[in-house]
Design an enzyme around this catalytic site. Sequence first.
Site, PDB file in Angstrom:
ATOM      1  N   LYS A 160      -9.397  -4.300  24.040  1.00  0.00           N
ATOM      2  CA  LYS A 160      -9.769  -3.818  25.369  1.00  0.00           C
ATOM      3  C   LYS A 160     -10.592  -4.847  26.153  1.00  0.00           C
ATOM      4  O   LYS A 160     -11.458  -5.527  25.620  1.00  0.00           O
ATOM      5  CB  LYS A 160     -10.584  -2.522  25.265  1.00  0.00           C
ATOM      6  CG  LYS A 160      -9.839  -1.309  24.781  1.00  0.00           C
ATOM      7  CD  LYS A 160      -8.885  -0.741  25.822  1.00  0.00           C
ATOM      8  CE  LYS A 160      -9.574  -0.165  27.034  1.00  0.00           C
ATOM      9  NZ  LYS A 160     -10.336   1.056  26.782  1.00  0.00           N
ATOM     10  N   ARG A 166     -44.806  16.692  63.631  1.00  0.00           N
ATOM     11  CA  ARG A 166     -45.078  16.197  62.278  1.00  0.00           C
ATOM     12  C   ARG A 166     -44.509  17.232  61.322  1.00  0.00           C
ATOM     13  O   ARG A 166     -44.821  18.414  61.421  1.00  0.00           O
ATOM     14  CB  ARG A 166     -46.586  16.008  62.051  1.00  0.00           C
ATOM     15  CG  ARG A 166     -47.238  14.973  62.956  1.00  0.00           C
ATOM     16  CD  ARG A 166     -46.878  13.540  62.578  1.00  0.00           C
ATOM     17  NE  ARG A 166     -47.373  13.172  61.279  1.00  0.00           N
ATOM     18  CZ  ARG A 166     -48.624  12.778  61.040  1.00  0.00           C
ATOM     19  NH1 ARG A 166     -49.496  12.705  62.027  1.00  0.00           N
ATOM     20  NH2 ARG A 166     -48.997  12.444  59.814  1.00  0.00           N
ATOM     21  N   ASN A 216     -12.262  -3.920  29.562  1.00  0.00           N
ATOM     22  CA  ASN A 216     -12.462  -2.902  30.589  1.00  0.00           C
ATOM     23  C   ASN A 216     -13.004  -3.506  31.888  1.00  0.00           C
ATOM     24  O   ASN A 216     -13.775  -4.468  31.859  1.00  0.00           O
ATOM     25  CB  ASN A 216     -13.441  -1.836  30.088  1.00  0.00           C
ATOM     26  CG  ASN A 216     -12.872  -1.043  28.935  1.00  0.00           C
ATOM     27  OD1 ASN A 216     -11.726  -0.630  28.959  1.00  0.00           O
ATOM     28  ND2 ASN A 216     -13.688  -0.827  27.895  1.00  0.00           N
ATOM     29  N   SER A 228     -14.596  -2.798  23.936  1.00  0.00           N
ATOM     30  CA  SER A 228     -14.652  -1.444  23.386  1.00  0.00           C
ATOM     31  C   SER A 228     -15.292  -1.463  22.007  1.00  0.00           C
ATOM     32  O   SER A 228     -15.171  -2.452  21.266  1.00  0.00           O
ATOM     33  CB  SER A 228     -13.231  -0.868  23.295  1.00  0.00           C
ATOM     34  OG  SER A 228     -13.197   0.275  22.468  1.00  0.00           O
TER      35      SER A 228
END
Length: 455
Positions: free
Chosen positions: A287, A320, A289, A281
Site C-alpha cells: 500500500k 455588547r 495511501n 499500511s
Amino acid sequence: MSSVTDSVIFRNIFSTPAISSIWSDTQRTSYYLLFEASLASVQADIDIIPRQAADAIIAFCHVTNIDFDELRVQTETIGYPVLGVVKQIVQKVNRLQPGLGEWAHWGATTQDVTDTTTILQLRDTLILISEALDAITSDLRHLCETHKETLMVARSNLQQAVPMTFGFKMARLLATFERHKQRLAEIKSRLLVLEFGGAAGTLATIKDGRGFDCQAALAQKLGLSVPEIAWHTERDRIAEVGGFFALLTGTCSKFATDVKLMMQTEVGEVSEPFYPHRGSSSTMPQKRNPISSVYITAMGATVRQLSAALYEAMVEDHGRATGPWEIEWIVLPQICTLTYAALSKTSELITGLEVHSDAMKRNLEITRGSVVSEAVMMGLAPKLGRQFAHDLVYELCRRSVKEDIPLLTLLCADDKVRESGLSKEELEGLCDPANYTGLSVEMVDRVLAGTHIGQ
C-alpha cells in the site's frame, strides 16, 4: 490531549509551529500588552495621561512580566483575561509610585483589547496564508507549463468524458488559487481595522474632543485602519475571513480529492511525493495511501463546519453581546491553524507531485476509441445531422464495448458512416485523442499570462 493541534503526536500534522505560536496564550497576551502600551504611548503624546505613567506602563508591558498562573486564576474568576492583565499592570506600576498604574487602560474596554488582538493575530495569519498561496501558485505554474500538452482523459460523473491535457487541469486549479489571492487582498482592507471605542463604542471617556485623535493615533501605531464606527457586535469582518478560509480549504480539498482518485491502483495517473513508509499500511506491504490528501480533505471539511459557527456568532444582542462573541474564541484559533496546515500540506503535495503521463496515455486507450465519440459525432453531424450522428455513434460505442472492437473499425465498416463521405484518414483523425483537446493549451497559456476575456 484536548485537541489535535495540542497533541504532541498530531500537532505538526494538523498545525505548524508558526501558526500555533500566533494563536498561543503567549502571543495573545503579548498583543494585549502591545495594545495597552501603545494606548498609553499615544495618550501621553496628546496629553490624555501623564508621560511618567505612560513610560512606566510601557516598561512593564512585556509578556515575561506576566504571571500566567495568576492570570489563569483571574480569568476563571472574572470570565475574561484582559482585566487580569490590566490588574497586573496596575499593581506593578503602582509599586513604582502609588496611583501611577491607574492610568493604564484609560478609556478602553475589554472587547477593544480582545478584538484588536484578534485582528493582529489574523494579520499574522494572513501573512502566512499569503506566503503559502505564493508558493502554491508558483509550483502550479511550473506544472502547467510542463504538462500543458500532456494528454489525459477528462472525467464527468467519474466516467471518461473527452481528452484534455493535464496542464489544463492544473491551470483550472491555478486560476482558482489566483482568485483566492485577489480575495485575500480585498479582505485585508475590511479586516485589519482597530477596535477602540470604550464601553458602548462612543469614546465617551476621552474628553475634550480628543477621542478621534486618540483612536487615529492608536490605529497608526498598531498598523491598522481607523474604524468608521464601533463594531463590537457587528461581526461581519470575522465571519468574512472565516468564509474565506472555508473557500480556500475547499479548493485544497477539491484538489486532494482528485489526487486520491487519480492515485487509485486502477488509474495510477499521479502519486503523492514519495519517501520511505509514507502512507504505508500496518498489514498490507504494497500500500501507498494518499495520506496527505486524506489530511487535507479532513482539515478542509472541519474548517467549513467551524466557519459556520462564525456566522452564528454574528447574531449578537445590542451593543455588547451575551455569548455569541465567545464562539469566536473557541473556533477561530482552530480555523486558522487547520487552514494554514491544509495549505502547507497542499503546497508540499503540489511541489512533489509525481505525474505518470504513461498511465494517462494508457487510460485514454482503454475505451477503444469511445473517449473521442463526441469528436466523431461532430465530424459526422454536418453530413448526417447532429442528433442522427449522436444516435449512430451511441450504438457503435455500445457495440465497441460489447464486442471489444475499436470504434474506428466499426466506423469504417458502417454504411451510414461511409455515406457521409468521410475518408478513413479523416476518421482516423477524428479518433486521435490528440486532435480533440480543444483550446486546452491556449487556455493554459491564457492563465499563465494572467489574462482573461475583457482584459
